[in-house]
Design an enzyme around this catalytic site. Structure first.
Site, short mmCIF file in Angstrom:
data_model
loop_
_atom_site.label_atom_id
_atom_site.label_comp_id
_atom_site.label_asym_id
_atom_site.label_seq_id
_atom_site.Cartn_x
_atom_site.Cartn_y
_atom_site.Cartn_z
N GLU A 102 14.66 -15.48 0.26
CA GLU A 102 15.05 -16.60 1.13
C GLU A 102 14.00 -17.69 1.13
O GLU A 102 14.25 -18.81 1.56
CB GLU A 102 15.22 -16.12 2.59
N ASP A 118 0.82 -1.21 0.00
CA ASP A 118 0.00 0.00 0.00
C ASP A 118 0.86 1.26 0.00
O ASP A 118 1.85 1.35 0.73
CB ASP A 118 -0.87 -0.03 1.27
C1 NOJ Z 1 -4.41 2.98 -0.93
C2 NOJ Z 1 -5.56 2.06 -0.72
O1 NOJ Z 1 -5.83 1.36 -1.91
C3 NOJ Z 1 -6.70 2.91 -0.25
O2 NOJ Z 1 -7.91 2.20 -0.24
C4 NOJ Z 1 -6.36 3.46 1.10
O3 NOJ Z 1 -7.38 4.34 1.51
C5 NOJ Z 1 -5.03 4.22 1.08
N1 NOJ Z 1 -4.02 3.54 0.33
C6 NOJ Z 1 -4.52 4.43 2.47
O4 NOJ Z 1 -4.07 3.24 3.02
#
Ligand code: NOJ
Length: 555
Positions: free
Chosen positions: A272, A207
Site C-alpha cells: 500500500e 528477526d
Molecule cells: C536473531 C538475532 O540476530 C539475534 O541477535 C537474537 O539474539 C535472536 N534473533 C533473538 O532475537
C-alpha cells in the site's frame, strides 16, 4: 536507484551500540550513526540495516523490545531517528530497520499485564503461558530447549507467592514468545509496521521469521538430534549446512507452514506504500527449498542466505551453494542474497583462519585454538571479492570493510551475550564480533566516541585497521571494498547473470556480464583467464593468481 532497488542492493548492517558514539557514554547511538553516514556513502553501499534501537532492557542487546514504537534513550530519541533517516535519504541511502516479532521483552507492558492477570485471561493469551506437568505442575510443559541454553520455559510466581504457570521463550528468559494465533498480536504488529513505514523506512529485517507459529499443542521435540541441533542454532559445531538448524517442517517450533500467511498480510500492507518497501527474512531454515517459501511473490522480498555464510573455504562446497541458491530463488522470482558476516557469527576474517574449516564456533575465547589472522584476512578478502561479483543482493556487516577480526581474547568477565551464562559458560557467545569500531588510530577509543569509552574493549589489532589508516591506502581492505562496490555498480553486476567457466577443482571461475570472477582456493598459483585485470584481493605472483586470492577481469 531503480524500482525494486532491493534486488541488487548492497546493504550495510549497522549494529548501533558499536558503530559510533556521539554522546560519549561508550555505547554507540543514532546521532553517532548520522554523523558517520558520509563514510558509508564513500564506501559505496546502497542501503543500511539498523539492528534494534527500540526501548529495551538490553537483555539480548535490544532483541528484547519493551516498546516497539520508541527509541531507547541509550541510542537517542525518535527525533534522532527522524534526523538519521532524513540525512540517509538525502545522501541516497535506503534505511531498513529490524523488527522483532517472535518475542518481546518481559518488561513490555503486555507481558507485565499478563503476569498480573490470572491464568486463562486475555492478557496471558498474547503469550504462550501453560500449566506445568507432573506433580504440582513442577515440570515445564514440554522438553523444548532455549536457543541460548537451558529450558525454553520459565515458571511464574502468583500474587500469593505460590508457583504459577510457565511461559515459553525460545531465547532468553527475558524474551517471552508471543502467541501468533491471537488476532490481537497480529493487529499490534500491523500497527508497528505502519508506525515505521509512516516514518519513512524502506524495509524491515524480520528477526527469527521462521519461529512465529508453533505446532498445535506444543508437542515435545522427539529426536535427540533435533534437540541438540536446536541449541546450536547460532553456533554450530558441525559442517556447513548442518549447523543451520531451525529447520524442517518436522520441528514443532521452527518453519511451521502457518508463518507464511503472516508475511502475506504484511506484504499487502507494504504494497500500500509507495517506494518499494521491502522485507528480508532472518530464517535459519534448511534446505534452501524451504527458505525459498519465504520469498514467494506475495511474501517477503529477500531472505538471508545463511547456507552461503556457513560454507567452508572449499571450492566445491561454495560452487554447490551458489548454484542451489540461485536455482531456488529463481524458481520463485526472488533475488538471491549473499552474506559472510553479521552480529551473530564469528567474523569471516577470523572464521576463514580456523584450522578446521568445517568449524563455526559460537565465539572464540583466549584459551581456545586461535585463528590464523593473516590467512583469515587473506581468505576473507578473496571471499568478499567473490561474493560481490555475484548477481543479486549482498549484505555487509559493519567493520568487515576494514578487515576486522573477531576479538578472540575478550576477558570472559566482560561478556554480555546471554548465551555465555545460559550455556553454563560453554559457549563464548557473540560479543567478539560486536566490538566498537575503530575510526581513528590515534584517538582515544580509536575514535569510537568523544570520550574514549567503549562498552567492550577493542583488541590491539584494531588500531592498525582503523579507518583513517586505510583511507586512500592502496591495497587496504577498505580500498578493496570501495573499488569492488564502485565496479559492481558501474558494471551492474547485481542485475547480471552467472555463467560458470570450466576450471580446476579448487578454482572457481564465472562470468557475470562482461566481468570474469576467479577465486583460487587451492594450494598453488593459477593462471588468470584472458582479460584486463580490474581488481585483485592480493598481489599477483609472476602474473598468476596465488592461493586464497580472487580477481575480477574484463574483456
Ligand atoms: C536473531 C538475532 O540476530 C539475534 O541477535 C537474537 O539474539 C535472536 N534473533 C533473538 O532475537
Amino acid at each position: 536507484m531503480s524500482p525494486e532497488w532491493w534486488r541488487n542492493a548492497v546493504v550495510y548492517q549497522i549494529y548501533p551500540r558499536s558503530f559510533a558514539d556521539a554522546d560519549g557514554d561508550g555505547v554507540g547511538d543514532l546521532p553517532g550513526i548520522t554523523g558517520r553516514l558520509p563514510a558509508l556513502v564513500e564506501l559505496g553501499v546502497d542501503a543500511l540495516w539498523l539492528s534494534p534501537f527500540y526501548r529495551s532492557p538490553q537483555a539480548d542487546a535490544g532483541y528484547d523490545v519493551a516498546d516497539y514504537c520508541d527509541v531507547d534513550p541509550l541510542f537517542g530519541s525518535l527525533a534522532d531517528f527522524d534526523a538519521l533517516i532524513g540525512q540517509a535519504h538525502r545522501l541516497g541511502l535506503k534505511v531498513i530497520v529490524d523488527l522483532v516479532p517472535n518475542h518481546s521483552s518481559d518488561e513490555h507492558p503486555w507481558f507485565q499485564a499478563a503476569l498480573a492477570a490470572p491464568a486463562g485471561s486475555p492478557e496471558r493469551a498474547r503469550y504462550l503461558f501453560r500449566d506445568g506437568v507432573g506433580p504440582g505442575g513442577n515440570e515445564p510443559p514440554n522438553n523444548w530447549p532455549s536457543v541460548f541454553g537451558g529450558p525454553a520455559w520459565t515458571r511464574t510466581t502468583d500474587a500469593d507467592g505460590s508457583p504459577g504457570q510457565w511461559y515459553l521463550h525460545l531465547f532468553d528468559t527475558k524474551q517471552p514468545d508471543f502467541d501468533w494465533t491471537n488476532p490481537e498480536v497480529r493487529a499490534e504488529f500491523l500497527r508497528v509496521l505502519r508506525f515505521w513505514l509512516d516514518r519513512g523506512v524502506d524495509g524491515f529485517r524480520v528477526d527469527v521469521a521462521n519461529a512465529l507459529i508453533k505446532a498445535d499443542g506444543l508437542p515435545d521435540v522427539t529426536s535427540d538430534a533435533e534437540t541438540n541441533m536446536m541449541s546450536t542454532i547460532l553456533t554450530a559445531t558441525s559442517g556447513a549446512g548442518d549447523a543451520i538448524v531451525h529447520s524442517g517442517p518436522t520441528s514443532p517450533m521452527w518453519d511451521q507452514d502457518g508463518v507464511h500467511e503472516i508475511y502475506r498480510d504484511w506484504r499487502r500492507l507494504l504494497d500500500e506504500y509507495p517506494g518499494d518497501r521491502m522485507m528480508v527474512a532472518e530464517a535459519w531454515v534448511s534446505p534452501l527449498s524451504r527458505l525459498a517459501r519465504y520469498v514467494r511473490p506475495d511474501e517477503m522480498h529477500q531472505a538471508f542466505n545463511f547456507e552461503y555464510l556457513s560454507a567452508p573455504w572449499d571450492a566445491a562446497a561454495i560452487l554447490a551453494v551458489i548454484d542451489s541458491s540461485i536455482a531456488v530463488n529463481d524458481s520463485v522470482g526472488a533475488p538471491t542474497t549473499w552474506v559472510l558476516s553479521n552480529h551473530d557469527v564469528v567474523r569471516h576474517a577470523s572464521r576463514f583462519g580456523l584450522a578446521d574449516l568445517t568449524l563455526r564456533p559460537n565465539g572464540i575465547g583466549a584459551t581456545d585454538d586461535q585463528p590464523d589472522a593473516v590467512l583469515g584476512l587473506r581468505r576473507a578478502r578473496a571471499a568478499t571479492l567473490l561474493m560481490l561479483g555475484l548477481p543479486g543482493s549482498a549484505y555487509l556487516y559493519q567493520g568487515e570493510e576494514l578487515g576486522l577480526p573477531e576479538h578472540t581474547a575478550l576477558d570472559d568477565d566482560l561478556r554480555q551475550d546471554p548465551t555465555w551464562m545460559r550455556s553454563g559458560q560453554l559457549e563464548r557467545g557473540r560479543d567478539g564480533c560486536r566490538i566498537p569500531l575503530p575510526w581513528e588510530a590515534d584517538a582515544p577509543g580509536l575514535g569510537f566516541g568523544p570520550t574514549g569509552r567503549t562498552w567492550l574493549p577493542q583488541p590491539e589489532s584494531y588500531s592498525a585497521l582503523a579507518r583513517d589508516r586505510q583511507v586512500g591506502v592502496n591495497g587496504s581492505t577498505l580500498e578493496l571494498y570501495r573499488a569492488a562496490l564502485a565496479t559492481r555498480r558501474e558494471r551492474d553486476l547485481g542485475n547480471g547473470a552467472l555463467r560458470w567457466v570450466p576450471s580446476a577443482p579448487s578454482v572457481l571461475t564465472f562470468s557475470n556480464g562482461p566481468v570474469t570472477v576467479i577465486a583460487n582456493l587451492g594450494d598453488g598459483p593459477v593462471p588468470l583467464p584472458p582479460g584486463e585485470l580490474l581488481l585483485a584481493s592480493g598481489e599477483l605472483v609472476d602474473g598468476a593468481l596465488p592461493p586464497d586470492t580472487a580477481a575480477w577481469l574484463v574483456g
